[in-house]
Scaffold this motif. Structure first.
Motif, mmCIF file in Angstrom:
data_model
loop_
_atom_site.group_PDB
_atom_site.id
_atom_site.type_symbol
_atom_site.label_atom_id
_atom_site.label_comp_id
_atom_site.label_asym_id
_atom_site.label_seq_id
_atom_site.Cartn_x
_atom_site.Cartn_y
_atom_site.Cartn_z
ATOM 1 N N UNK A 104 0.844 -1.200 0.000
ATOM 2 C CA UNK A 104 0.000 0.000 0.000
ATOM 3 C C UNK A 104 0.876 1.246 0.000
ATOM 4 N N UNK A 105 0.396 2.287 -0.701
ATOM 5 C CA UNK A 105 1.106 3.568 -0.708
ATOM 6 C C UNK A 105 0.884 4.252 0.640
ATOM 7 N N UNK A 106 1.964 4.569 1.322
ATOM 8 C CA UNK A 106 1.855 5.137 2.670
ATOM 9 C C UNK A 106 1.678 6.647 2.663
ATOM 10 N N UNK A 107 1.774 7.285 1.515
ATOM 11 C CA UNK A 107 1.763 8.755 1.466
ATOM 12 C C UNK A 107 0.503 9.335 0.834
ATOM 13 N N UNK A 108 -0.541 8.531 0.688
ATOM 14 C CA UNK A 108 -1.775 9.050 0.107
ATOM 15 C C UNK A 108 -2.967 8.295 0.671
ATOM 16 N N UNK A 109 -4.152 8.769 0.345
ATOM 17 C CA UNK A 109 -5.392 8.116 0.752
ATOM 18 C C UNK A 109 -6.086 7.593 -0.495
ATOM 19 N N UNK A 110 -5.928 6.326 -0.748
ATOM 20 C CA UNK A 110 -6.521 5.658 -1.905
ATOM 21 C C UNK A 110 -6.210 6.389 -3.221
ATOM 22 N N UNK A 222 -1.197 2.034 -4.535
ATOM 23 C CA UNK A 222 -0.414 0.823 -4.238
ATOM 24 C C UNK A 222 0.797 0.749 -5.163
ATOM 25 N N UNK A 223 1.728 -0.119 -4.798
ATOM 26 C CA UNK A 223 2.933 -0.367 -5.587
ATOM 27 C C UNK A 223 3.118 -1.867 -5.781
ATOM 28 N N UNK A 224 3.655 -2.226 -6.926
ATOM 29 C CA UNK A 224 4.091 -3.602 -7.150
ATOM 30 C C UNK A 224 5.595 -3.655 -6.917
ATOM 31 N N UNK A 225 6.046 -4.609 -6.123
ATOM 32 C CA UNK A 225 7.470 -4.754 -5.818
ATOM 33 C C UNK A 225 7.932 -6.143 -6.231
ATOM 34 N N UNK A 226 9.165 -6.241 -6.709
ATOM 35 C CA UNK A 226 9.754 -7.520 -7.072
ATOM 36 C C UNK A 226 11.262 -7.357 -7.243
ATOM 37 N N UNK A 227 11.948 -8.466 -7.333
ATOM 38 C CA UNK A 227 13.373 -8.468 -7.637
ATOM 39 C C UNK A 227 13.536 -8.855 -9.102
ATOM 40 N N UNK A 228 14.150 -7.973 -9.845
ATOM 41 C CA UNK A 228 14.319 -8.194 -11.284
ATOM 42 C C UNK A 228 15.739 -8.679 -11.588
ATOM 43 N N UNK A 229 15.815 -9.751 -12.321
ATOM 44 C CA UNK A 229 17.106 -10.236 -12.811
ATOM 45 C C UNK A 229 17.254 -9.884 -14.283
ATOM 46 N N UNK A 230 18.476 -9.587 -14.709
ATOM 47 C CA UNK A 230 18.718 -9.258 -16.116
ATOM 48 C C UNK A 230 19.950 -9.990 -16.629
#
Length: 363
Positions: A104-110, A222-230
């Motif tokens: 969830x984005x912590x700096x906004x309201x929806x 909201x944000x999507x988070x992941x570890x990206x390999x290249x």
């Protein structure tokens, strides 16, 4: 070198060529001139060098496209095929297994935040009145009271040159006729056309809603988070070239029967008949490089013979194998080229000197 003509074959070819040019030379008789050989080389190698890494990623909203990406457990050992052509650039983007998540984005309201321009009020302050655009709120608001409402005692209203009384109005403040600005009638100011004398206008950023889209999360909340390999595979090129005299390159390049050797693996060997000096020149380029996954090395060789014909001392004769047999060509010797170059330079200097003398005589 395989395919190199014998010295006798070279001398016979040069003798025949010189004869066609009217040069009588018996090059095949005892005591004939030596044949000096040089191997022309054109060596090129392209390697595909692979680099790998991973990085944390955080993007606003959902990232549906990540579901179609390949996953990995260890980026260092994840298998990918080497390129079929080392000249091509290849790239892969992967997702580490188990790293894909949302937060969830912590700096906004929806997805929205309080409007910073109006500080969440939905309106902005606005002056209730504006200066008259005709008299600009100055003394020309009224020629009698200058917009103050107080007439000048004992003096009639003053008229300005170039401004006929028909263009003036009765002052709303001092009631002098034909003295006031026709726009504001002596008041100096008009009701603000934006706020209609309310003292505030709707905020143009939030359109009065008091909130705006949060840019950081793109309004998704909201944000999507992941570890990206290249993984990248990029070509790296090296070359060694020894193509002989510049004035011969076009002829040897287009007519010569070059012998070509292709090396695709680090274990492939150079030709057995390669001269030791040439092998020492090329071998360092064939050593495996760190992270090399593919290679293509091309070695092209052409034996070039130099023959001095004593009956034609001002020209060099060159012979090399061609698709039609032995090709022979001739070029002026280096000494001859320098001789004529010196004459040309001397001629230019003489012309310049004569020009200077002529100019001096004409003055």
């Amino acid at each position: 070198m395989a395919g190199r003509p014998s010295d006798m074959e070279i001398l016979e070819a040069v003798e025949a060529y010189a004869g066609r040019r009217g040069i009588a030379a018996r090059l095949t008789d005892p005591g004939a001139p030596d044949v000096t050989w040089q191997t022309l080389l054109d060596f090129r190698i392209v390697r595909s060098i692979e680099t790998r890494g991973e990085r944390p990623m955080r993007e606003p909203g959902g990232q549906d496209g990540l579901a179609s990406r390949p996953t990995y457990t260890d980026i260092a050992t994840h298998p990918v095929a080497p390129p079929s052509d080392p000249e091509k650039t290849e790239a892969w983007l992967l997702v580490r297994r188990g790293s894909l998540d949302e937060e969830r984005c912590a700096n906004c309201d929806r997805g929205t935040t309080k409007c910073g321009d109006c500080e969440g009020r939905g309106v902005r302050d606005c002056p209730r009145f504006v200066d008259c655009p005709v008299c600009e709120g100055g003394p020309d608001a009224c020629w009698e009271c200058e917009g103050t409402g107080r007439r000048r005692a004992g003096r009639p209203a003053r008229l300005r040159s170039g401004a006929p009384s028909a263009r003036r109005a009765t002052c709303a403040r001092c009631r002098a006729s034909n003295a006031a600005c026709p726009k504001c009638t002596g008041r100096r100011q008009l009701d603000c056309p934006d706020c209609k004398k309310k003292g505030h206008v709707q905020c143009g950023v939030c359109d009065g809603t008091k909130r705006v889209t949060h840019q950081e999360c793109g309004g998704t909340g909201r944000f999507t988070v992941w570890t990206e390999g290249w993984i990248h595979q990029n070509p790296h090129r090296e070359k060694e070239r020894r193509l002989g005299r510049l004035d011969l390159r076009r002829t040897t390049g287009s007519v010569g029967r070059w012998q070509e050797t292709i090396l695709r693996r680090a274990t492939d060997k150079l030709p057995d008949d390669l001269d030791e000096a040439d092998e020492n020149l090329i071998a360092p380029h064939l050593a495996p490089r760190k992270d090399e996954v593919a290679r293509l090395a091309t070695l092209r060789r052409l034996p070039l013979a130099h023959v001095t014909v004593h009956a034609d001392p001002h020209r060099d004769y060159f012979a090399f194998p061609s698709h039609a047999g032995i090709e022979v060509t001739t070029r002026p010797t280096t000494q001859r080229v320098r001789y004529f170059a010196g004459i040309a330079m001397a001629s230019v200097a003489l012309v310049a000197l004569v020009a200077v003398l002529v100019v001096a005589l004409l003055r």
